[in-house]
Design an enzyme around this catalytic site. Structure first.
Site, PDB file in Angstrom:
ATOM      1  N   PHE A  89       0.801  -1.218   0.000  1.00 50.24           N
ATOM      2  CA  PHE A  89       0.000   0.000   0.000  1.00 50.24           C
ATOM      3  C   PHE A  89       0.835   1.269   0.000  1.00 50.24           C
ATOM      4  CE2 PHE A  89      -3.451  -2.880   0.975  1.00 50.24           C
ATOM      5  CZ  PHE A  89      -4.460  -2.346   0.190  1.00 50.24           C
ATOM      6  N   GLU A  90       2.002   1.233   0.575  1.00 48.10           N
ATOM      7  CA  GLU A  90       2.845   2.427   0.588  1.00 48.10           C
ATOM      8  C   GLU A  90       3.504   2.661  -0.764  1.00 48.10           C
ATOM      9  OE1 GLU A  90       3.148   4.812   2.744  1.00 48.10           O
ATOM     10  OE2 GLU A  90       1.958   3.831   4.297  1.00 48.10           O
ATOM     11  N   GLY A  91       3.928   1.586  -1.426  1.00 46.37           N
ATOM     12  CA  GLY A  91       4.764   1.764  -2.591  1.00 46.37           C
ATOM     13  C   GLY A  91       6.083   2.376  -2.135  1.00 46.37           C
ATOM     14  N   ARG A 137      -7.077   0.027   1.771  1.00 47.60           N
ATOM     15  CA  ARG A 137      -6.084  -0.358   2.779  1.00 47.60           C
ATOM     16  C   ARG A 137      -6.770  -0.779   4.074  1.00 47.60           C
ATOM     17  NH1 ARG A 137      -0.455   2.726   3.812  1.00 47.60           N
ATOM     18  NH2 ARG A 137       0.482   1.179   5.211  1.00 47.60           N
TER      19      ARG A 137
END
Length: 157
Positions: free
Chosen positions: A19-21, A137
């Site tokens: 989800f952050e990348g 998320r």
């Protein structure tokens, strides 16, 4: 006071990374906060900053460590690994203060795991607006919390 002493699992770390990348050049997030790597913010993160992948990985582990310690301290009921991982990702993404004052934590510490699970999707706002990536998320965290394999689309949320 905490009764758990978990470490973050590979499944939890994969959820956070998904989800952050990872951005090796600083950027402003959805509410204008300078961010780099896997969601790292704070002093020194500003326009023009670049880091290496190794630095991004080190920052992530450091930032996660703070969330791990916090979740182990504030949860007063015994958890399973899936509960812990979902809570660490939540605290990492939203901040420890958000978890500490939440109905989610209050319900969890009262032993109401189902009620706590129902709180995750409510945390889908940034800057006062619903953000689809945050909802995905929170749903992935909720799924993980409930003991099912987390699914979701990467969204840099």
């Amino acid at each position: 006071m905490g009764v758990n002493s978990f470490t973050y699992s590979n499944d939890g770390l994969a959820l956070t990374k998904q989800f952050e990348g990872c951005e090796l050049t600083a950027y402003q997030d959805q509410v204008g906060v300078w961010t780099i790597g896997y969601g790292h913010t704070g002093a020194g993160v500003a326009s023009g900053l670049t880091i290496t992948q190794d630095q991004a990985d080190a920052l992530l582990l450091s930032d996660i460590a703070a969330a791990v310690t916090f979740v182990n301290q504030v949860v007063s009921v015994p958890l399973q690994q899936n509960h812990f991982d979902a809570l660490v990702d939540f605290a990492f993404n939203l901040g420890r203060a958000s978890l500490s004052g939440s109905t989610l934590l209050r319900l969890l510490n009262a032993g109401n795991f189902d009620g706590a699970a129902g709180q995750f999707p409510l945390w889908d706002h940034a800057g006062g607006k619903v953000v689809a990536g945050l909802l995905r998320r929170r749903q992935a965290e909720q799924t993980m919390f409930q003991g099912q394999p987390a699914q979701g689309n990467s969204s840099n949320a």
